[in-house]
Design an enzyme around this catalytic site. Structure first.
Site, PDB file in Angstrom:
ATOM      1  N   GLY A   1      94.086   6.939 -66.526  1.00 38.04           N
ATOM      2  CA  GLY A   1      94.649   6.641 -65.142  1.00 38.04           C
ATOM      3  C   GLY A   1      93.491   5.793 -64.470  1.00 38.04           C
ATOM      4  O   GLY A   1      92.415   5.487 -64.890  1.00 38.04           O
ATOM      5  N   SER A   2      93.625   5.671 -63.219  1.00 36.68           N
ATOM      6  CA  SER A   2      92.615   5.068 -62.717  1.00 36.68           C
ATOM      7  C   SER A   2      91.403   5.710 -62.291  1.00 36.68           C
ATOM      8  O   SER A   2      91.498   7.074 -62.320  1.00 36.68           O
ATOM      9  CB  SER A   2      93.437   4.788 -60.823  1.00 36.68           C
ATOM     10  OG  SER A   2      93.627   6.092 -60.220  1.00 36.68           O
TER      11      SER A   2
ATOM     12  N   TRP B   1     101.630   5.197 -67.319  1.00 32.04           N
ATOM     13  CA  TRP B   1     102.996   4.661 -67.669  1.00 32.04           C
ATOM     14  C   TRP B   1     103.095   3.117 -68.573  1.00 32.04           C
ATOM     15  O   TRP B   1     104.006   2.576 -68.887  1.00 32.04           O
ATOM     16  CB  TRP B   1     103.717   4.103 -66.455  1.00 32.04           C
ATOM     17  CG  TRP B   1     102.928   3.170 -65.533  1.00 32.04           C
ATOM     18  CD1 TRP B   1     102.028   3.743 -64.369  1.00 32.04           C
ATOM     19  CD2 TRP B   1     102.537   1.913 -65.366  1.00 32.04           C
ATOM     20  NE1 TRP B   1     101.511   2.766 -63.726  1.00 32.04           N
ATOM     21  CE2 TRP B   1     101.820   1.613 -64.374  1.00 32.04           C
ATOM     22  CE3 TRP B   1     102.750   0.882 -66.245  1.00 32.04           C
ATOM     23  CZ2 TRP B   1     101.083   0.517 -64.057  1.00 32.04           C
ATOM     24  CZ3 TRP B   1     102.359  -0.454 -65.862  1.00 32.04           C
ATOM     25  CH2 TRP B   1     101.470  -0.518 -65.061  1.00 32.04           C
ATOM     26  N   ASN B   2     101.672   2.854 -68.856  1.00 31.26           N
ATOM     27  CA  ASN B   2     101.622   1.365 -69.476  1.00 31.26           C
ATOM     28  C   ASN B   2     101.820   1.618 -70.932  1.00 31.26           C
ATOM     29  O   ASN B   2     102.421   0.656 -71.591  1.00 31.26           O
ATOM     30  CB  ASN B   2     100.402   0.551 -69.013  1.00 31.26           C
ATOM     31  CG  ASN B   2      99.118   1.454 -69.331  1.00 31.26           C
ATOM     32  OD1 ASN B   2      99.187   2.871 -69.555  1.00 31.26           O
ATOM     33  ND2 ASN B   2      97.840   0.826 -69.358  1.00 31.26           N
TER      34      ASN B   2
ATOM     35  N   LYS C   1     101.911  16.097 -68.507  1.00 31.79           N
ATOM     36  CA  LYS C   1     102.632  15.603 -67.442  1.00 31.79           C
ATOM     37  C   LYS C   1     102.336  14.145 -67.630  1.00 31.79           C
ATOM     38  O   LYS C   1     101.440  13.447 -67.522  1.00 31.79           O
ATOM     39  CB  LYS C   1     101.794  15.875 -66.220  1.00 31.79           C
ATOM     40  CG  LYS C   1     102.529  15.491 -64.904  1.00 31.79           C
ATOM     41  CD  LYS C   1     101.851  15.224 -63.483  1.00 31.79           C
ATOM     42  CE  LYS C   1     101.283  13.853 -63.547  1.00 31.79           C
ATOM     43  NZ  LYS C   1     102.362  12.863 -63.538  1.00 31.79           N
TER      44      LYS C   1
ATOM     45  N   ALA D   1     103.661  10.076 -66.869  1.00 32.70           N
ATOM     46  CA  ALA D   1     103.753   9.309 -65.590  1.00 32.70           C
ATOM     47  C   ALA D   1     105.093   9.369 -65.105  1.00 32.70           C
ATOM     48  O   ALA D   1     106.171   9.226 -65.886  1.00 32.70           O
ATOM     49  CB  ALA D   1     103.262   7.757 -65.758  1.00 32.70           C
TER      50      ALA D   1
ATOM     51  N   GLU E   1      90.200  -4.317 -60.565  1.00 34.26           N
ATOM     52  CA  GLU E   1      90.994  -4.614 -61.845  1.00 34.26           C
ATOM     53  C   GLU E   1      92.317  -5.073 -61.332  1.00 34.26           C
ATOM     54  O   GLU E   1      93.286  -4.380 -60.740  1.00 34.26           O
ATOM     55  CB  GLU E   1      91.420  -2.915 -62.306  1.00 34.26           C
ATOM     56  CG  GLU E   1      91.846  -3.001 -63.758  1.00 34.26           C
ATOM     57  CD  GLU E   1      91.891  -1.592 -64.322  1.00 34.26           C
ATOM     58  OE1 GLU E   1      92.177  -1.388 -65.287  1.00 34.26           O
ATOM     59  OE2 GLU E   1      91.853  -0.766 -63.303  1.00 34.26           O
TER      60      GLU E   1
END
Length: 487
Positions: free
Chosen positions: A235-236, A157-158, A181, A183, A388
């Protein structure tokens, strides 16, 4: 649902599968929230396994024709897509700011940044070369490159526009097709890109977009499908590890751009003003919500106090607010959950002995804003040193020697981006080579572009995006031996 756009048809609430706009079979929808004020700006289709399987099948069918198109034809489609993005940059930036919150000027910069990947890979599509290897007289050994297959992409999303372009452009250039896909917080940017893809002539099924809240459900379809040959994820790190485990059963190719813990190392001989400007730009871009942003500021003891004073003074000039306000220089964080997480991290650091210099609390408003914050006297054994942050919080750490700085910088499981400020050419080489990171910025923090190989080492992932290396992750290398030539 026009929001003052020049072209309101760019706002799409449905999934995009096989060239058609479709609702979820279940009829489910979910709201998209503006993080600057908490208001619902739209509802979008909430798709699931049924739609994911349909999109994968459509991508497989369409690839049979897409991969056979000439490199020039694929290049022309990508170039038209780029041109349409540029022509609609204002509307795309407005959509991005509405759903993600970053200041409009930053959003416009992201649109141009994302478009640059389409232009770059439109050109690289024509440069997918093979080789003829030295061999015996009666044979010839050839190496050719072919598209890896259907690609599943999961984006964050960022940077809801640029991260899509950075993955989709090389995939399509290589002859692959994509099921995306985005966010769940920011699907409108992805769907607007799909609308422009249609106008650019991207064939049905070549690019598909699945907005959904059920990330695990759709992601599970991606990883289990034997049709999907590659999965690319930004992502994470915990989610990336899960996806890697799930992809093992079908031995998929993967690209992982995961978490970061970027150090900015500022030595005594650094240009302090340059270092302050670089640290500000890196730390507070997108309200600190980037994987390569300055997560730790390591400052040598001889300039520690001067740097801290200048850095804090500059931060106090920031203006928080809605991204559409021209005065705004710092927007909201993405969700209330993110806001609470940042607050908890700061509280923990203060409890462990860090000193609050400025900021340190959320802003009372309808949106999700956190004050730009500086923490001094941070130590390597504090939680905030290794976490983070993903928010507008800058921990400043003092060090004595080059060896100390390198050890502190490398004391993390992450290895995405790092930065150093020094005028010593020997130190530049020694420290750059000693840092365990995929990218090093020297006297510069604005290091990303379509020209460079973006990616990390250690638990920050593998693979590279952008540059001439960016196609490699979407290509298979095939060896062909032609024998009997002297018969």
């Amino acid at each position: 649902m026009g929001f003052g756009l020049s072209d309101s048809s760019l706002l799409r609430p449905q999934a995009f599968i096989n060239g058609e706009w479709v609702d979820a079979k279940s009829g489910a929808e979910y709201p998209i929230i503006n993080p600057a004020n908490g208001e619902v700006i739209s509802h979008v289709a909430d798709v699931g396994q049924f739609e994911a399987k349909n999109a994968i099948e459509a991508a497989q069918t369409s690839m049979e024709l897409w991969k056979l198109k000439s490199p020039t034809d694929r290049s022309n489609v990508l170039q038209r897509w780029h041109d349409l993005i540029i022509a609609n940059a204002g509307d795309l930036a407005s959509i991005l700011t509405l759903e993600q919150g970053k200041p409009l000027a930053e959003a416009k910069g992201e649109i141009l940044y994302g478009a640059s990947y389409l232009k770059w890979f439109a050109e690289e599509a024509k440069r997918i070369y093979g080789d003829i290897l030295p061999s015996a007289q009666d044979r010839r050994s050839l190496v050719i490159k072919q598209p890896v297959g259907v690609v599943a992409a999961i984006t964050p999303w960022n940077f809801p526009n640029a991260m899509i372009a950075r993955k989709v452009a090389p995939a399509l250039a290589a002859g692959c097709t994509v099921v995306l896909k985005p966010a769940p917080e920011t699907p409108l940017s992805a769907l607007a890109l799909a609308e422009l893809a249609v106008r650019a002539g991207v064939p049905a099924g070549v690019f598909n977009v699945l907005p959904c809240l059920k990330a695990e459900e759709v992601g599970g379809v991606f990883t289990a499908s034997p049709i999907v040959k590659k999965l690319t994820f930004t992502g994470s790190t915990p989610v990336g590890k899960l996806l890697l485990r799930q992809c093992a059963d079908t031995v998929k190719r993967t690209s992982m751009e995961l978490g970061g813990n970027a150090p900015v190392i500022i030595f005594n001989d650094a240009d302090i003003d340059l270092a302050v400007a670089g640290a500000l730009a890196s730390k507070f871009r997108n309200a600190g919500q980037t994987c390569i942003c300055a997560n730790r500021l390591l400052v040598q003891e001889g300039i520690y106090d001067r740097f801290l004073a200048k850095f804090t003074e500059a931060i106090q000039a920031f203006c928080l607010g809605d991204g559409f306000d021209a005065k705004t220089t710092l927007g909201p964080v993405i969700t209330e959950k993110a806001l609470n997480g940042i607050g908890s991290l700061v509280k923990g650091a203060l409890g462990q002995g860090a000193r609050l210099v400025t900021g340190g609390k959320p802003v009372e408003s309808d949106g999700w804003f956190y004050e730009p914050t500086v923490l001094a006297d941070v130590q390597a054994d504090m939680d905030i040193f290794s976490e983070e942050i993903f928010g507008p919080v800058a921990p400043v750490i003092k060090f004595k020697t080059d060896t100390d700085a390198i050890a502190m910088a490398n004391d993390t499981s992450f290895g995405l981006a790092s930065y150093i400020y020094t005028q010593d050419i020997s130190r530049i080489w020694q420290v750059s080579e000693a840092l365990e990171y995929g990218m090093v910025g020297v006297n510069e923090t604005a290091i990303s572009s379509e020209l460079i190989p973006f990616g990390g080492v250690k638990e920050s992932g593998h693979g590279r995006e952008g540059s001439k290396y960016g196609l490699d992750d979407y290509l298979e290398t095939k060896y062909i031996c032609m024998g009997g030539l002297n018969a």
